[in-house]
Design an enzyme around this catalytic site. Sequence first.
Site, PDB file in Angstrom:
ATOM      1  N   GLY A 147     -39.550  31.584 -26.215  1.00  0.00           N
ATOM      2  CA  GLY A 147     -40.526  31.185 -25.327  1.00  0.00           C
ATOM      3  C   GLY A 147     -40.972  29.987 -24.752  1.00  0.00           C
ATOM      4  O   GLY A 147     -41.028  29.703 -23.806  1.00  0.00           O
ATOM      5  N   THR A 148     -40.606  29.055 -25.831  1.00  0.00           N
ATOM      6  CA  THR A 148     -40.762  27.582 -25.593  1.00  0.00           C
ATOM      7  C   THR A 148     -39.927  27.116 -24.739  1.00  0.00           C
ATOM      8  O   THR A 148     -40.092  26.242 -23.759  1.00  0.00           O
ATOM      9  CB  THR A 148     -40.835  26.696 -26.960  1.00  0.00           C
ATOM     10  OG1 THR A 148     -41.805  27.373 -27.836  1.00  0.00           O
ATOM     11  CG2 THR A 148     -40.960  25.333 -26.810  1.00  0.00           C
ATOM     12  N   ASN A 197     -52.951  33.665 -26.286  1.00  0.00           N
ATOM     13  CA  ASN A 197     -52.450  34.103 -27.737  1.00  0.00           C
ATOM     14  C   ASN A 197     -53.678  33.892 -28.915  1.00  0.00           C
ATOM     15  O   ASN A 197     -53.325  34.195 -29.866  1.00  0.00           O
ATOM     16  CB  ASN A 197     -51.097  33.289 -28.016  1.00  0.00           C
ATOM     17  CG  ASN A 197     -51.428  31.958 -27.804  1.00  0.00           C
ATOM     18  OD1 ASN A 197     -51.645  31.301 -26.967  1.00  0.00           O
ATOM     19  ND2 ASN A 197     -51.408  31.142 -29.073  1.00  0.00           N
ATOM     20  N   GLN A 207     -46.800  36.793 -24.714  1.00  0.00           N
ATOM     21  CA  GLN A 207     -47.688  37.753 -25.639  1.00  0.00           C
ATOM     22  C   GLN A 207     -47.694  39.034 -25.102  1.00  0.00           C
ATOM     23  O   GLN A 207     -48.353  39.894 -25.507  1.00  0.00           O
ATOM     24  CB  GLN A 207     -49.016  37.088 -25.652  1.00  0.00           C
ATOM     25  CG  GLN A 207     -49.372  35.905 -26.689  1.00  0.00           C
ATOM     26  CD  GLN A 207     -48.979  36.330 -28.105  1.00  0.00           C
ATOM     27  OE1 GLN A 207     -49.027  37.506 -28.337  1.00  0.00           O
ATOM     28  NE2 GLN A 207     -48.405  35.429 -28.949  1.00  0.00           N
ATOM     29  N   HIS A 225     -39.452  37.936 -30.765  1.00  0.00           N
ATOM     30  CA  HIS A 225     -39.841  37.978 -32.003  1.00  0.00           C
ATOM     31  C   HIS A 225     -41.592  38.363 -31.621  1.00  0.00           C
ATOM     32  O   HIS A 225     -42.146  38.779 -32.774  1.00  0.00           O
ATOM     33  CB  HIS A 225     -39.870  36.842 -32.849  1.00  0.00           C
ATOM     34  CG  HIS A 225     -40.467  35.694 -32.238  1.00  0.00           C
ATOM     35  ND1 HIS A 225     -41.732  35.197 -33.088  1.00  0.00           N
ATOM     36  CD2 HIS A 225     -40.429  34.711 -31.367  1.00  0.00           C
ATOM     37  CE1 HIS A 225     -42.296  34.036 -32.473  1.00  0.00           C
ATOM     38  NE2 HIS A 225     -41.447  33.815 -31.477  1.00  0.00           N
ATOM     39  N   THR A 277     -23.058  27.980 -26.676  1.00  0.00           N
ATOM     40  CA  THR A 277     -22.428  29.296 -26.729  1.00  0.00           C
ATOM     41  C   THR A 277     -23.626  30.293 -27.111  1.00  0.00           C
ATOM     42  O   THR A 277     -24.642  30.100 -27.800  1.00  0.00           O
ATOM     43  CB  THR A 277     -21.618  29.384 -28.154  1.00  0.00           C
ATOM     44  OG1 THR A 277     -20.546  28.399 -27.905  1.00  0.00           O
ATOM     45  CG2 THR A 277     -21.427  30.656 -28.452  1.00  0.00           C
ATOM     46  N   CYS A 299     -54.760  23.188 -39.996  1.00  0.00           N
ATOM     47  CA  CYS A 299     -55.004  22.138 -41.156  1.00  0.00           C
ATOM     48  C   CYS A 299     -53.875  21.644 -41.207  1.00  0.00           C
ATOM     49  O   CYS A 299     -52.982  21.938 -41.285  1.00  0.00           O
ATOM     50  CB  CYS A 299     -55.563  22.664 -42.137  1.00  0.00           C
ATOM     51  SG  CYS A 299     -57.395  23.063 -42.329  1.00  0.00           S
TER      52      CYS A 299
HETATM   53  C1  LIG Z   1     -48.295  32.409 -25.428  1.00  0.00           C
HETATM   54  C2  LIG Z   1     -46.948  31.637 -26.112  1.00  0.00           C
HETATM   55  N1  LIG Z   1     -46.203  30.971 -25.287  1.00  0.00           N
HETATM   56  C3  LIG Z   1     -45.344  30.625 -25.921  1.00  0.00           C
HETATM   57  C4  LIG Z   1     -44.666  31.025 -27.301  1.00  0.00           C
HETATM   58  C5  LIG Z   1     -43.509  30.215 -27.966  1.00  0.00           C
HETATM   59  O1  LIG Z   1     -42.736  30.944 -28.072  1.00  0.00           O
HETATM   60  P1  LIG Z   1     -41.354  30.735 -29.106  1.00  0.00           P
HETATM   61  O2  LIG Z   1     -42.085  30.860 -30.535  1.00  0.00           O
HETATM   62  O3  LIG Z   1     -40.384  32.058 -28.953  1.00  0.00           O
HETATM   63  O4  LIG Z   1     -40.902  29.390 -28.472  1.00  0.00           O
HETATM   64  C6  LIG Z   1     -45.503  31.473 -28.038  1.00  0.00           C
HETATM   65  C7  LIG Z   1     -45.424  31.736 -29.527  1.00  0.00           C
HETATM   66  O5  LIG Z   1     -46.408  31.357 -30.375  1.00  0.00           O
HETATM   67  C8  LIG Z   1     -46.857  32.106 -27.507  1.00  0.00           C
HETATM   68  O6  LIG Z   1     -47.628  32.585 -28.248  1.00  0.00           O
END
Ligand SMILES: Cc1ncc(COP(=O)(O)O)c(C=O)c1O
Length: 379
Positions: free
Chosen positions: A70-71, A150, A178, A200, A236, A327
């Site tokens: 996602g990131t 999230n 999400q 995941h 790759t 924390c």
């Molecule tokens: C809303 C949202 N965006 C992006 C991410 C990031 O995804 P990833 O862990 O696959 O990089 C998350 C994961 O916690 C998420 O909940």
Amino acid sequence: MRVYLDNAATTPIAPEVVEAMLPILKDGFGNPSSTHFYGRQTKALIETSRRNIAKLLNCQASEIVFTSGGTEADNMALFTSVQKLGVKRIITSAIEHHAVGHTAEAISHLGLASVAYVQVDSKGNVDLTHLEQLLQTDEKTLVSLMHANNEIATLLSLENVAQLCKKYGAYFHSDTVQTMGHYSFDLQKIEVDFITCAAHKFHGPKGIGFLYVNKKNKIDALIHGGAQERGLRGGTENVYGIIGLAKAMELAYDDVEGHQQQVQQLKTYMIEQLLQQFDDIAFHGETEPNKSLYTVLNVSFPRTEKAGLLLFTLDLKGVAVSGGSACSSGATKGSHVLEGIQADTTRPNVRFSFSRYTTKEEIDFALEQVKMVFEKTLA
Ligand SMILES: Cc1ncc(COP(=O)(O)O)c(C=O)c1O
């Protein structure tokens, strides 16, 4: 007993996903860029996975770019919009995941585009009137707003935001990390430019996801290198991950409405039980089924001086959950989401998050432990 109610952080991998990945882990070692038999074998597996995913979303296979999750997909959407599509202004909100929030900040610090923040209400709903005001600009704009939050579960209407973006000629990216695998997406009907996925979050492997890029957008790579992913993502390919992602998508969409009903029932039950157990309890974000992501429930518990022990004690009792705050080295850093909705952060909060594997017995066990912790440890 030990229960896992932190499925918004990550989910356990489905056994069927492991089964699908195993033969490739064992024998499918060819580099997909190689032209010999071994390479062609893994390349074919990647392209079949891409086609299967595209079918589930009603889009074209060429609109799916595999990423590390996602990131990276969020980074790619934002950076390519400013670097290739001429975006000079990003409209987002203060309650986005850091994958979007920090990326927008980085873009602004680099001087590539300015960032404007649309107002959200106390439940995390985007103020569409304010969004429309912000959209009245001549500068090329990207709107980046998440489909479901999230931390507090509040859902955004993609259709409403897409309509506004269309009216003002802005690009629209939604972080759907999400909601992918949890709601149906018909990409012929929802007019988005980019959406994102992380396997995941719906019982697939970690380190794999994708960016959906509407075919009308001719974008550039974020990760430069070889010609993989039609030149859009060097490196790759994560063949095993891609196979696992496609299998997790297939399982998720096999009965998405059934999963939704089943998990929503557990969430509703938990809300009812908590309201009975505690006189003074509240929930962050929306909780109504049509406005709230069914896998997440953020609870604002009664104030207690020993609030700092809550998550730790629940963990000791076998209940794995997370809080809205992280924390680090003794200093509590508040959740930017709770801050963004101006929530009462003097009350302890817990995010419970569920999956299709969560059972009523697990919810009952968690409720029992929560009750005991408040009556004994935190009293
Ligand atoms: C809303 C949202 N965006 C992006 C991410 C990031 O995804 P990833 O862990 O696959 O990089 C998350 C994961 O916690 C998420 O909940």
